[in-house]
Design an enzyme around this catalytic site. Structure first.
Site, PDB file in Angstrom:
ATOM      1  N   LYS A  16       0.825  -0.963  -0.048  1.00 27.13           N
ATOM      2  CA  LYS A  16      -0.008   0.219  -0.031  1.00 27.13           C
ATOM      3  C   LYS A  16       1.133   1.199  -0.131  1.00 27.13           C
ATOM      4  O   LYS A  16       2.080   1.258   0.702  1.00 27.13           O
ATOM      5  CB  LYS A  16      -0.920  -0.074   1.246  1.00 27.13           C
ATOM      6  CG  LYS A  16      -2.390   0.669   1.024  1.00 27.13           C
ATOM      7  CD  LYS A  16      -3.266  -0.080   0.120  1.00 27.13           C
ATOM      8  CE  LYS A  16      -4.623   0.594   0.103  1.00 27.13           C
ATOM      9  NZ  LYS A  16      -5.577  -0.425  -0.828  1.00 27.13           N
ATOM     10  N   ALA A  38     -18.298   2.940   2.925  1.00 27.72           N
ATOM     11  CA  ALA A  38     -17.406   4.309   2.862  1.00 27.72           C
ATOM     12  C   ALA A  38     -16.052   3.975   3.508  1.00 27.72           C
ATOM     13  O   ALA A  38     -15.537   2.969   3.471  1.00 27.72           O
ATOM     14  CB  ALA A  38     -18.167   5.481   3.807  1.00 27.72           C
TER      15      ALA A  38
END
Length: 351
Positions: free
Chosen positions: A72, A233
């Protein structure tokens, strides 16, 4: 104990912003993961995000049976920072330099705050990028595939709870109508789901009206009386306090890092609320991008791998039942088993 293979933290020479790359594992193959461009109170919060998200990517790919590891990248924006187009390009070039320095052990795609257009800029510097725009040979927006994978997970859940993969008439509450959330909401509405939705952006009420969905505030929807709660979300929605107030039978959604703390998975299990790990339910976008761009699968093959999430979730639920553990524990064990099996080969053929 640090279980990441490599962590790079640099101040971007062009953007003057913290650029963080966490390479968790290359045991199964070169790592891949998104670029998150987000505001943080402190850059160390961005580091925490990168460490958690990269480890989740390793699990995501391992459970999906892909020969990729997890990584990441996070660019930590100070609160209140706004990027004009020139500085945004500077950010992407800073990221691209870091990616290129990894010599192919990590490829980057979009995540929260970034898009295929940003990947095109990174692609000017390094080939180790995916989800570029389709007109540049990439797979484009991963959101529809993430939504499709979540739908597959919901079918498996429905079969487990009701003996039928048909979603018509099921009551579902979806939190977040961003790129993935809107796609998923439209898929669910087409399936005949009785849908309740929310978003912090109240202009998204127009989407609810278009779909014939009910609208609730973000605070209200979490405890709605529904069959399935769908976090779509940002993460951390499932806290120890929230779990005690839930009135759903299951939680399945594409949002990353849904659990505020790891022990929440056990609390959900104690309440007999089925939680499909987010790194399983949200894998569709990554699976499509990785298989088409890095593995060079055809569209039909890639779609089949995304839809195979239904079988993966079914197997996880069966394994969890057989062992008397949570689906999260069953998924971790499946991932670790595949990683352990690959380690001798990866050590003899280092990346």
């Amino acid at each position: 104990m640090l279980d990441h293979e490599k962590i790079l933290i640099r101040r971007g020479p062009r953007s003057d912003l913290p650029v963080i790359l966490a390479l968790h594992s290359t045991a199964l193959g070169p790592a891949a993961g998104g670029l998150r461009l987000w505001h943080y109170p402190d850059w160390r919060d961005g580091l925490t995000d990168a460490l958690r998200l990269s480890a989740a990517m390793t699990l995501k790919f391992a459970v999906a049976g892909l020969t990729s590891g997890g990584g990441k990248t996070v660019v930590a924006l100070p609160q209140g920072t706004r990027l004009d187009s020139a500085r945004r390009r500077d950010v992407m070039y800073d990221v691209a330099d870091m990616i290129d320095s990894m010599d192919g052990s990590y490829a980057v795609g979009p995540d929260v705050g970034t898009a295929p257009a940003d990947m095109a800029v990174i692609g000017e510097v390094t080939p180790h990028v995916f989800c570029k725009p389709e007109d540049l040979g990439g797979s484009g927006d991963s959101s529809p595939h993430t939504a499709q994978g979540t739908l597959a997970a919901l079918r498996a859940l429905s079969r487990r709870l009701y003996g039928d993969a048909n979603l018509e008439g099921r009551r579902m509450a979806l939190i977040g109508l961003g790129h993935v959330g809107e796609h998923l909401a439209r898929l669910l509405a087409a399936e005949g789901v009785e849908l309740t939705v929310t978003d912090i952006d109240t202009s998204k009420m127009e989407i609810a009206e278009d779909l014939g969905a009910a609208w609730r505030s973000p605070d209200e929807i979490v405890t709605a009386d529904v069959d399935v709660l769908i976090p779509a979300a940002l993460g951390g929605v499932l806290t120890t306090q929230v779990v005690g107030d839930l009135r759903c039978r299951a939680v399945v959604g594409p949002a990353n890092n849904q659990l505020a703390t790891p022990e929440v998975a056990e609390l959900l299990h104690q309440r007999s609320i089925v939680w499909i790990p987010d790194y399983v339910a949200s894998a569709g976008g990554a699976i499509n991008a990785i298989t088409t761009e890095l593995y060079e699968f055809g569209a039909d093959q890639a779609r089949a791998r995304v839809n195979a999430i239904e079988g993966t979730v079914t197997a996880l639920l069966e394994t969890a039942d057989d062992l008397g553990v949570t689906p999260d524990q069953a998924a971790h064990e499946m991932a670790q088993r595949r990683i352990r099996a690959a380690v001798p080969e990866s050590l003899s053929h280092p990346h």
